[in-house]
Design a protein around this motif. Structure first.
Motif, mmCIF file in Angstrom:
data_model
loop_
_atom_site.group_PDB
_atom_site.id
_atom_site.type_symbol
_atom_site.label_atom_id
_atom_site.label_comp_id
_atom_site.label_asym_id
_atom_site.label_seq_id
_atom_site.Cartn_x
_atom_site.Cartn_y
_atom_site.Cartn_z
ATOM 1 N N ALA A 101 0.867 -1.181 0.000
ATOM 2 C CA ALA A 101 0.000 0.000 0.000
ATOM 3 C C ALA A 101 0.901 1.227 0.000
ATOM 4 N N ALA A 102 0.671 2.128 -0.962
ATOM 5 C CA ALA A 102 1.523 3.310 -1.114
ATOM 6 C C ALA A 102 0.673 4.542 -1.379
ATOM 7 N N PHE A 103 1.183 5.689 -0.966
ATOM 8 C CA PHE A 103 0.559 6.960 -1.310
ATOM 9 C C PHE A 103 1.257 7.504 -2.542
ATOM 10 N N MET A 104 0.484 7.702 -3.612
ATOM 11 C CA MET A 104 1.040 8.231 -4.856
ATOM 12 C C MET A 104 0.083 9.303 -5.355
ATOM 13 N N ASP A 105 0.613 10.477 -5.589
ATOM 14 C CA ASP A 105 -0.221 11.604 -6.024
ATOM 15 C C ASP A 105 -1.369 11.849 -5.052
ATOM 16 N N LYS A 106 -1.072 11.759 -3.765
ATOM 17 C CA LYS A 106 -2.018 11.993 -2.672
ATOM 18 C C LYS A 106 -3.152 10.964 -2.601
ATOM 19 N N ASP A 107 -3.025 9.870 -3.339
ATOM 20 C CA ASP A 107 -4.015 8.796 -3.296
ATOM 21 C C ASP A 107 -3.368 7.531 -2.773
ATOM 22 N N LEU A 108 -4.158 6.714 -2.090
ATOM 23 C CA LEU A 108 -3.675 5.420 -1.641
ATOM 24 C C LEU A 108 -3.791 4.443 -2.803
ATOM 25 N N ARG A 109 -2.705 3.764 -3.110
ATOM 26 C CA ARG A 109 -2.696 2.821 -4.231
ATOM 27 C C ARG A 109 -2.083 1.498 -3.802
ATOM 28 N N LEU A 110 -2.460 0.463 -4.482
ATOM 29 C CA LEU A 110 -1.851 -0.835 -4.294
ATOM 30 C C LEU A 110 -0.831 -1.021 -5.419
ATOM 31 N N VAL A 111 0.427 -1.226 -5.037
ATOM 32 C CA VAL A 111 1.480 -1.427 -6.023
ATOM 33 C C VAL A 111 2.026 -2.841 -5.874
ATOM 34 N N ARG A 112 2.612 -3.346 -6.941
ATOM 35 C CA ARG A 112 3.148 -4.702 -6.895
ATOM 36 C C ARG A 112 4.588 -4.704 -7.400
ATOM 37 N N PHE A 113 5.369 -5.582 -6.792
ATOM 38 C CA PHE A 113 6.775 -5.716 -7.119
ATOM 39 C C PHE A 113 7.046 -7.187 -7.421
ATOM 40 N N ASP A 114 7.708 -7.440 -8.546
ATOM 41 C CA ASP A 114 8.049 -8.793 -8.938
ATOM 42 C C ASP A 114 9.239 -9.261 -8.103
ATOM 43 N N LEU A 115 9.119 -10.390 -7.453
ATOM 44 C CA LEU A 115 10.190 -10.913 -6.597
ATOM 45 C C LEU A 115 11.140 -11.852 -7.333
ATOM 46 N N ARG A 116 10.900 -12.080 -8.602
ATOM 47 C CA ARG A 116 11.800 -12.979 -9.360
ATOM 48 C C ARG A 116 13.042 -12.280 -9.799
#
Length: 116
Positions: A101-116
């Motif tokens: 969960a991240a704040f981006m452009d003053k909005d809460l967003r769900l971001v994903r990161f590839d672990l491979r």
């Protein structure tokens, strides 16, 4: 056995409330340590802040971009540096994705990161 455990911040004190409940309270200038965690069958993921809690600066100490990965014996495996500051993490072990969960452009967003 856990040794030298100080909880979520580097400096804290205990406060007893009515009913015998004891809680920890960080000091004004406490340094936030691990602010979120997630597990998989293989690893423990710990989001590390390292930010100071300050009454004078507008920095959210619970935001972080560093994830430490440990095996189930507590041995460090790797350190991940995310390209966004995030507040909390979750892991999809099957698809090797770290969600955050991240704040981006003053909005809460769900971001994903590839672990491979």
């Amino acid at each position: 056995m856990i040794k030298d455990y100080k909880g979520w911040t580097s400096e804290q004190r205990e406060a007893e409330e009515p009913g015998g409940i004891v809680r920890t309270v960080p000091q004004e200038d406490a340094k936030y340590c691990f602010v979120s965690g997630a597990t998989s069958e293989k690893y423990i993921y710990a989001l590390y802040s390292g930010n100071l809690r300050s009454a004078t600066e507008f920095i959210d100490p619970a935001l972080a971009d560093t994830v430490y990965v440990f095996d189930w014996k507590g041995n460090p495996v790797k350190k991940l540096t995310l390209d966004h500051s995030v507040r909390s993490i979750a892991v999809d072990e099957e698809n090797q994705i770290l969600y955050a969960a991240a704040f981006m452009d003053k909005d809460l967003r769900l971001v994903r990161f590839d672990l491979r």
